[in-house]
Design a protein around this motif. Structure first.
Motif, PDB file in Angstrom:
ATOM      1  N   THR A   1       4.782  -0.666   6.434  1.00 48.71           N
ATOM      2  CA  THR A   1       5.392  -1.005   7.719  1.00 48.71           C
ATOM      3  C   THR A   1       5.649  -2.508   7.818  1.00 48.71           C
ATOM      4  O   THR A   1       6.751  -2.945   8.174  1.00 48.71           O
TER       5      THR A   1
ATOM      6  N   SER B   1       0.782  -3.393   4.312  1.00 45.94           N
ATOM      7  CA  SER B   1       1.266  -2.045   4.603  1.00 45.94           C
ATOM      8  C   SER B   1       2.770  -1.955   4.374  1.00 45.94           C
ATOM      9  O   SER B   1       3.488  -2.963   4.420  1.00 45.94           O
TER      10      SER B   1
ATOM     11  N   LEU C   1       0.840  -1.204   0.000  1.00 50.49           N
ATOM     12  CA  LEU C   1       0.000   0.000   0.000  1.00 50.49           C
ATOM     13  C   LEU C   1       0.872   1.251   0.000  1.00 50.49           C
ATOM     14  O   LEU C   1       1.207   1.808   1.050  1.00 50.49           O
ATOM     15  N   THR C   2       1.269   1.673  -1.182  1.00 50.61           N
ATOM     16  CA  THR C   2       2.026   2.908  -1.377  1.00 50.61           C
ATOM     17  C   THR C   2       1.418   3.639  -2.560  1.00 50.61           C
ATOM     18  O   THR C   2       0.502   3.152  -3.208  1.00 50.61           O
TER      19      THR C   2
END
Length: 235
Positions: free
Chosen positions: A204, A202, A191-192
Motif C-alpha cells: 500500500t 507495505s 512485503l509481497t
C-alpha cells in the motif's frame, strides 16, 4: 471548467502483490483500469473488484512472456478502451534459491522473457494504443543497479531487471517524439509474496508513493531510473 475524462490505466501482473495494489489505488483515484494477468479465472480478488466497479475495471488474459498472448491482447484491448494514458509494466518473476554453479538456463531464460523482453515487446505492441503524452512505468528493482556490489542472490532476477533498465532507455528514446515518458521505478523492498516476510514496506505504501512519482513524470524525466520518492537511482 469541464471535468477531465478519467485516466485509462493498464496494469500487468495485476492478480497479486504490487499489481493488485496498483489496481486498487487507481480505481480509488477514479481511473478506468485494465488489469492483465495470466489466468483471469483464478484471479478471485480482481474479479471481485470488477463486480464492485462495473464498467471501470476490465480483467483480460495476458502472459507477457508469450508472443501469441501479447498479440491477442493487443487485438482485444481496443474492445474495452480507446487508448492508454498509463501503462504499468509490473508483471515479473523471481526464481529463488539460485546458487553459483547451479543457475539453470530455464530460469534465466524465463526471467529474461518475463522481466525484460515482456515489458519491452508489450510496449512495442501497444504503441498505437498509447496516447500522445502517455506514461510508461516499468517496475524495476534496486537489485538491478550495476553501481552497487551485488552478491550472488537471485542472479536471474538481477540480470533481467538490469536488461529492463536498458529497455526503458531505448523505449524512452523511441517514444520521445510523441511526448510519451518512459521510466523505470524502484518500489523498494516490499512485503509481497516475491519480497518475502523480511521486507521493509507495505504494498500500500509503496504503490501510493510510486503513483505520486508517476503523476509528476514528464518528458524531461523520461529514460530515468527513479525510486519511490522520485529520486534518481544509480544505473
Amino acid at each position: 471548467m469541464p471535468k477531465p475524462p478519467p485516466r485509462r490505466s493498464l496494469v500487468t501482473g495485476a492478480n497479486r502483490g504490487l499489481g493488485l495494489e496498483f489496481v486498487h489505488q487507481l480505481l480509488a483515484r477514479g481511473d478506468h483500469v485494465i488489469a492483465a494477468c495470466r489466468h483471469p479465472g483464478r484471479a478471485s480478488a480482481l474479479n471481485q473488484l470488477a463486480g464492485q466497479h462495473p464498467g471501470r475495471l476490465h480483467v483480460l488474459p495476458l502472459d507477457v512472456a508469450d508472443e501469441k498472448s501479447r498479440t491477442a491482447f493487443a487485438h482485444e484491448l481496443p474492445l474495452v478502451t480507446e487508448g492508454i494514458d498509463l501503462l504499468i509494466n509490473n508483471a515479473g518473476v523471481l526464481h529463488s534459491g539460485e546458487r553459483w554453479g547451479s543457475v539453470s538456463a530455464a530460469n534465466l531464460e524465463d526471467s529474461l522473457r518475463t522481466n525484460a523482453m515482456g515489458p519491452f515487446l508489450l510496449t512495442q505492441a501497444l504503441t498505437a494504443q498509447l496516447v500522445d503524452g502517455a506514461t510508461v512505468a516499468n517496475v524495476s528493482s534496486m537489485m538491478s543497479s550495476l553501481s552497487g556490489d551485488p552478491d550472488f542472490n537471485a542472479p536471474s532476477y538481477r540480470i533481467s531487471k538490469t536488461a529492463l533498465n536498458m529497455a526503458t532507455l531505448m523505449l524512452a528514446r523511441a517514444l520521445a517524439p510523441r511526448g510519451i515518458a518512459v521510466v523505470a521505478l524502484c518500489p523498494g523492498w516490499v512485503l509481497t509474496d516475491m519480497g518475502g516476510s523480511g521486507a521493509e514496506i507495505s504494498a500500500t505504501d509503496s504503490v501510493s508513493a510510486l503513483l505520486q512519482v508517476v503523476d509528476a513524470v514528464g518528458p524531461d524525466r523520461s529514460g530515468q531510473f527513479l525510486d519511490r520518492f522520485g529520486a534518481t537511482m544509480p544505473w
